[in-house]
Every structure is written in C-alpha cells, then in structure tokens.
Design a protein around this motif. Structure first.
Motif, PDB file in Angstrom:
ATOM      1  N   ALA A  12       3.269 -37.802  18.164  1.00 12.68           N
ATOM      2  CA  ALA A  12       2.493 -36.653  17.965  1.00 12.68           C
ATOM      3  C   ALA A  12       1.649 -36.059  18.961  1.00 12.68           C
ATOM      4  CB  ALA A  12       1.475 -36.481  16.444  1.00 12.68           C
ATOM      5  N   ALA A  13       1.044 -37.241  19.711  1.00  5.89           N
ATOM      6  CA  ALA A  13       0.402 -36.740  21.004  1.00  5.89           C
ATOM      7  C   ALA A  13       0.616 -36.032  21.822  1.00  5.89           C
ATOM      8  CB  ALA A  13      -0.221 -38.100  21.568  1.00  5.89           C
ATOM      9  N   ARG A  14       1.970 -36.045  22.230  1.00  2.96           N
ATOM     10  CA  ARG A  14       2.770 -35.134  23.313  1.00  2.96           C
ATOM     11  C   ARG A  14       3.641 -34.071  22.565  1.00  2.96           C
ATOM     12  NH1 ARG A  14       2.960 -36.450  28.411  1.00  2.96           N
ATOM     13  NH2 ARG A  14       3.394 -33.982  28.535  1.00  2.96           N
ATOM     14  N   THR A  15       3.472 -33.692  21.400  1.00  2.00           N
ATOM     15  CA  THR A  15       4.222 -32.858  20.649  1.00  2.00           C
ATOM     16  C   THR A  15       3.337 -31.549  20.407  1.00  2.00           C
ATOM     17  OG1 THR A  15       5.507 -34.302  19.323  1.00  2.00           O
ATOM     18  CG2 THR A  15       5.685 -32.251  18.566  1.00  2.00           C
ATOM     19  N   ALA A  16       4.133 -30.049  20.731  1.00  2.00           N
ATOM     20  CA  ALA A  16       3.240 -29.234  20.580  1.00  2.00           C
ATOM     21  C   ALA A  16       4.439 -28.150  19.653  1.00  2.00           C
ATOM     22  CB  ALA A  16       3.154 -28.257  21.815  1.00  2.00           C
ATOM     23  N   VAL A  17       3.722 -27.307  19.017  1.00  2.00           N
ATOM     24  CA  VAL A  17       4.348 -26.216  18.225  1.00  2.00           C
ATOM     25  C   VAL A  17       3.702 -24.794  18.792  1.00  2.00           C
ATOM     26  CG1 VAL A  17       5.091 -25.393  15.980  1.00  2.00           C
ATOM     27  CG2 VAL A  17       4.932 -28.006  16.391  1.00  2.00           C
ATOM     28  N   ALA A  18       4.577 -23.880  18.712  1.00  2.00           N
ATOM     29  CA  ALA A  18       4.115 -22.392  19.037  1.00  2.00           C
ATOM     30  C   ALA A  18       4.741 -21.588  17.889  1.00  2.00           C
ATOM     31  CB  ALA A  18       4.576 -21.982  20.419  1.00  2.00           C
ATOM     32  N   TRP A  19       4.009 -20.423  17.457  1.00  2.00           N
ATOM     33  CA  TRP A  19       4.479 -19.790  16.818  1.00  2.00           C
ATOM     34  C   TRP A  19       4.458 -18.131  17.279  1.00  2.00           C
ATOM     35  CZ3 TRP A  19       1.950 -23.897  15.159  1.00  2.00           C
ATOM     36  CH2 TRP A  19       2.158 -24.500  14.074  1.00  2.00           C
ATOM     37  N   LEU A  20       5.384 -17.397  17.334  1.00  2.00           N
ATOM     38  CA  LEU A  20       5.644 -16.176  17.836  1.00  2.00           C
ATOM     39  C   LEU A  20       5.992 -15.119  16.679  1.00  2.00           C
ATOM     40  CD1 LEU A  20       7.564 -16.548  21.335  1.00  2.00           C
ATOM     41  CD2 LEU A  20       5.084 -15.956  20.998  1.00  2.00           C
ATOM     42  N   ASP A  21       5.230 -14.027  16.634  1.00  2.00           N
ATOM     43  CA  ASP A  21       5.305 -13.198  15.875  1.00  2.00           C
ATOM     44  C   ASP A  21       5.990 -11.843  16.511  1.00  2.00           C
ATOM     45  OD1 ASP A  21       5.184 -11.480  13.231  1.00  2.00           O
ATOM     46  OD2 ASP A  21       3.878 -10.457  14.498  1.00  2.00           O
ATOM     47  N   TRP A  22       7.205 -11.531  16.059  1.00  2.00           N
ATOM     48  CA  TRP A  22       7.804 -10.301  16.825  1.00  2.00           C
ATOM     49  C   TRP A  22       8.023  -9.020  16.136  1.00  2.00           C
ATOM     50  CZ3 TRP A  22      10.220 -11.462  21.671  1.00  2.00           C
ATOM     51  CH2 TRP A  22      10.214 -12.695  22.046  1.00  2.00           C
ATOM     52  N   SER A  23       7.141  -8.088  16.650  1.00  2.00           N
ATOM     53  CA  SER A  23       7.042  -6.867  15.979  1.00  2.00           C
ATOM     54  C   SER A  23       6.499  -5.667  16.897  1.00  2.00           C
ATOM     55  CB  SER A  23       6.152  -6.898  14.669  1.00  2.00           C
ATOM     56  OG  SER A  23       4.772  -7.072  15.160  1.00  2.00           O
ATOM     57  N   ASP A  24       6.993  -4.403  16.575  1.00  2.00           N
ATOM     58  CA  ASP A  24       6.874  -3.231  17.348  1.00  2.00           C
ATOM     59  C   ASP A  24       7.044  -3.372  18.795  1.00  2.00           C
ATOM     60  OD1 ASP A  24       5.934  -2.063  15.131  1.00  2.00           O
ATOM     61  OD2 ASP A  24       3.842  -3.197  15.187  1.00  2.00           O
ATOM     62  N   GLY A  25       8.080  -3.993  19.371  1.00  2.00           N
ATOM     63  CA  GLY A  25       8.699  -4.391  20.542  1.00  2.00           C
ATOM     64  C   GLY A  25       7.447  -5.122  21.505  1.00  2.00           C
ATOM     65  N   ARG A  26       7.048  -6.045  20.793  1.00  6.25           N
ATOM     66  CA  ARG A  26       6.098  -7.024  21.316  1.00  6.25           C
ATOM     67  C   ARG A  26       6.223  -8.534  20.517  1.00  6.25           C
ATOM     68  NH1 ARG A  26       2.501  -5.385  24.645  1.00  6.25           N
ATOM     69  NH2 ARG A  26       1.220  -7.318  24.634  1.00  6.25           N
ATOM     70  N   ALA A  27       5.730  -9.305  21.443  1.00  8.43           N
ATOM     71  CA  ALA A  27       5.604 -10.867  20.776  1.00  8.43           C
ATOM     72  C   ALA A  27       4.330 -11.262  20.807  1.00  8.43           C
ATOM     73  CB  ALA A  27       6.819 -11.835  21.511  1.00  8.43           C
ATOM     74  N   ARG A  28       3.848 -11.793  19.638  1.00  8.57           N
ATOM     75  CA  ARG A  28       2.623 -12.336  20.052  1.00  8.57           C
ATOM     76  C   ARG A  28       2.241 -13.723  19.481  1.00  8.57           C
ATOM     77  NH1 ARG A  28      -2.012 -11.843  15.862  1.00  8.57           N
ATOM     78  NH2 ARG A  28      -0.545 -10.834  14.432  1.00  8.57           N
ATOM     79  N   LEU A  29       1.743 -14.439  20.265  1.00 15.20           N
ATOM     80  CA  LEU A  29       1.583 -16.039  19.967  1.00 15.20           C
ATOM     81  C   LEU A  29       0.456 -16.080  18.842  1.00 15.20           C
ATOM     82  CD1 LEU A  29       2.252 -18.664  20.780  1.00 15.20           C
ATOM     83  CD2 LEU A  29       0.562 -18.809  22.561  1.00 15.20           C
ATOM     84  N   LEU A  30       0.917 -16.388  17.829  1.00 13.70           N
ATOM     85  CA  LEU A  30      -0.055 -16.470  16.521  1.00 13.70           C
ATOM     86  C   LEU A  30      -0.949 -17.843  16.842  1.00 13.70           C
ATOM     87  CD1 LEU A  30       2.100 -15.333  13.810  1.00 13.70           C
ATOM     88  CD2 LEU A  30       0.607 -14.190  15.167  1.00 13.70           C
ATOM     89  N   ARG A  31      -0.205 -18.961  17.198  1.00  9.11           N
ATOM     90  CA  ARG A  31      -0.771 -20.192  17.253  1.00  9.11           C
ATOM     91  C   ARG A  31      -0.101 -21.116  17.997  1.00  9.11           C
ATOM     92  NH1 ARG A  31      -0.937 -24.141  11.717  1.00  9.11           N
ATOM     93  NH2 ARG A  31      -2.083 -25.905  12.536  1.00  9.11           N
ATOM     94  N   VAL A  32      -0.818 -22.021  18.628  1.00 10.49           N
ATOM     95  CA  VAL A  32      -0.189 -23.221  19.238  1.00 10.49           C
ATOM     96  C   VAL A  32      -1.056 -24.423  18.576  1.00 10.49           C
ATOM     97  CG1 VAL A  32       0.216 -24.567  21.606  1.00 10.49           C
ATOM     98  CG2 VAL A  32       0.369 -22.030  21.637  1.00 10.49           C
TER      99      VAL A  32
END
Length: 254
Positions: A12-32
């Motif tokens: 887990a120490a070197r593992t990362a997860v990213a969440w991208l929300d796609w809407s209205d022609g944009r991508a927003r990083l919700l969380r890392v």
C-alpha cells in the motif's frame, strides 16, 4: 462519467488511486489517495465507470506452461535459439506489441520485481469477481491495463526521468506540460501532491487512460492476440490525442 486510475505496487505504501469526474467538457480530480490498501482499491473500482490499472493483469502463457513443465520435470528447450527462447517467457504478447509500437519495454512480470505487484493484483481481480464485477483482462470490462509512460509518450508529453524523490523537479515539469496540453484538466487541491509524488501523477495518467479506453480510443487485441490477452492481459495504448478525451462523450457516459 467517473474514471479511476490505480498506480499499483506490491504494498500500500507505494500505491496511489486517483478519481476523475468527467462532465461539461472538463475533467476534475476529485481525490488522490496515497498509501491505498486493497479495500480502498476494490471500492474505487466498484464505484467507477472504468478503472485503469498500472500493473500486469497476468503472466505470459508460455511462462506458465514452462513452470508447469519444470515442476513435472519435462522442460524442453528449443534447439538453436540460444537465449532468445526466454523472451517469450519473460514478456507477454502485449509487452512485445508495446515495444514495437512505442520503443518502450514494460517490466517483465515473470522476471522482475513487478511480479510482486501482479500477485497483489491477482487477488484484487479475484475479489472483484467475487463481488460480481469480473475483469476482462483484454480491457473490455470494468478494468483496463494501462502503462503511464507509454501514454505520456504517445500524447507527446515527458515520459522519462520523473520517478523518485531525486527527480521531483522533472515531475513538476511533467505536471506543467500535462496541464498545458490538457487545460480542461483540473487537479484542484491535489496539484501539489501530484508535483511531489510520481505515484499520484501516474494514478492520474492511469485515470486519463481509463477514459480513453471507455471512449474506444485505445488499441485492442485482434485475432490471435485476443485469445492470448484473455489470460495474459492487454496494455491499452492511446490511439488519439489527449484532447479527444473531452471532445467526445458527455456527462452521463461515453
């Protein structure tokens, strides 16, 4: 659409997860999330439209056959091939295709330390199947195998020299170039983390690649490749420019 990127390591120490929300022609990083454990990874995949995993989804079929034969004491080495016969034991079909297409060679799942991460990945795939979301290792289902370095290269971005703490300056330059190439990408409060952690940045790139896969903008196995990829896994390479990720699709999905 919600896509998830997973930079998977053995622990887990070197593992990362990213969440991208796609809407209205944009991508927003919700969380890392850095230091992501198995429970978090499974929940992330279960809640996403598509998840890109930076880790092999299987081992070379010929390697599996070789180990099985060795256990039984029936290994037969082809004559006249020298060391070249070991290539198919070390590299999957998709690894060799990636090398042909990009000049990059993915780490060998059967002859390098990435095998430890793949063992973890195998357990995660089993848990997803148990929860009713089985994984098509060819990339057609909830999960697709991705390779951030190859994605970056094909998108015309820096793809080498940004790993590890000693190269944090180069990592910052990569983030600068990514945001220039994708002005529609909003890293929000996680921008500084991406500039400090190559794991976080690779997770974001994996989430971008997941979007490309969901839109059909990646390579897929054909013919005999498809049969092999069902067990070995398949690295989805982008087949379109980065800006196509927002020029296609809508808020609700692909």
């Amino acid at each position: 659409m919600l896509t998830v990127g997973i930079d998977l390591a053995a622990e887990a120490a070197r593992t990362a997860v990213a969440w991208l929300d796609w809407s209205d022609g944009r991508a927003r990083l919700l969380r890392v999330a850095a230091g992501a454990d198995d429970t978090l990874i499974v929940e992330a995949v279960m809640g996403a439209s598509k998840a890109g995993v930076d880790c092999p989804l299987g081992w070379p079929d010929k390697f599996v056959d070789f180990v099985t034969a060795h256990r039984a004491g029936h290994v037969q080495v082809p004559e006249g091939l020298g060391r070249t016969w070991r290539r198919d034991l070390a590299l999957r079909v998709t690894d060799q295709v990636v090398h042909e297409e990009t000049g990059l060679t993915p780490l060998s799942v059967s002859a390098d330390r990435i095998g430890h991460a793949t063992m973890r990945c195998a357990a995660l795939l089993a848990e997803l199947a148990r929860r009713g979301r089985p994984v098509d290792r060819r990339g057609g289902g909830a999960v697709v195998e991705v390779y951030p370095a190859a994605c970056l290269k094909l998108w015309g971005l820096p793809y080498r020299g940004y790993k590890r703490a000693a190269n944090v300056t180069e990592l910052g330059r990569l983030v600068d170039r990514l945001l220039e190439a994708a002005p529609w990408l909003d890293l929000g409060e996680y921008e500084e983390l991406c500039r400090a952690s190559d794991d976080a940045t690779d997770a974001v790139v994996s989430a971008l690649a997941a979007r490309a896969s969901a839109l059909g903008l990646v390579s897929v196995p054909v013919g005999e490749q498809a049969e092999v990829a069902a067990t070995e896994g398949w690295i989805a390479l982008p087949t379109a420019p980065l800006d196509r990720l927002v020029s296609l699709g809508s808020e609700g999905g692909p």
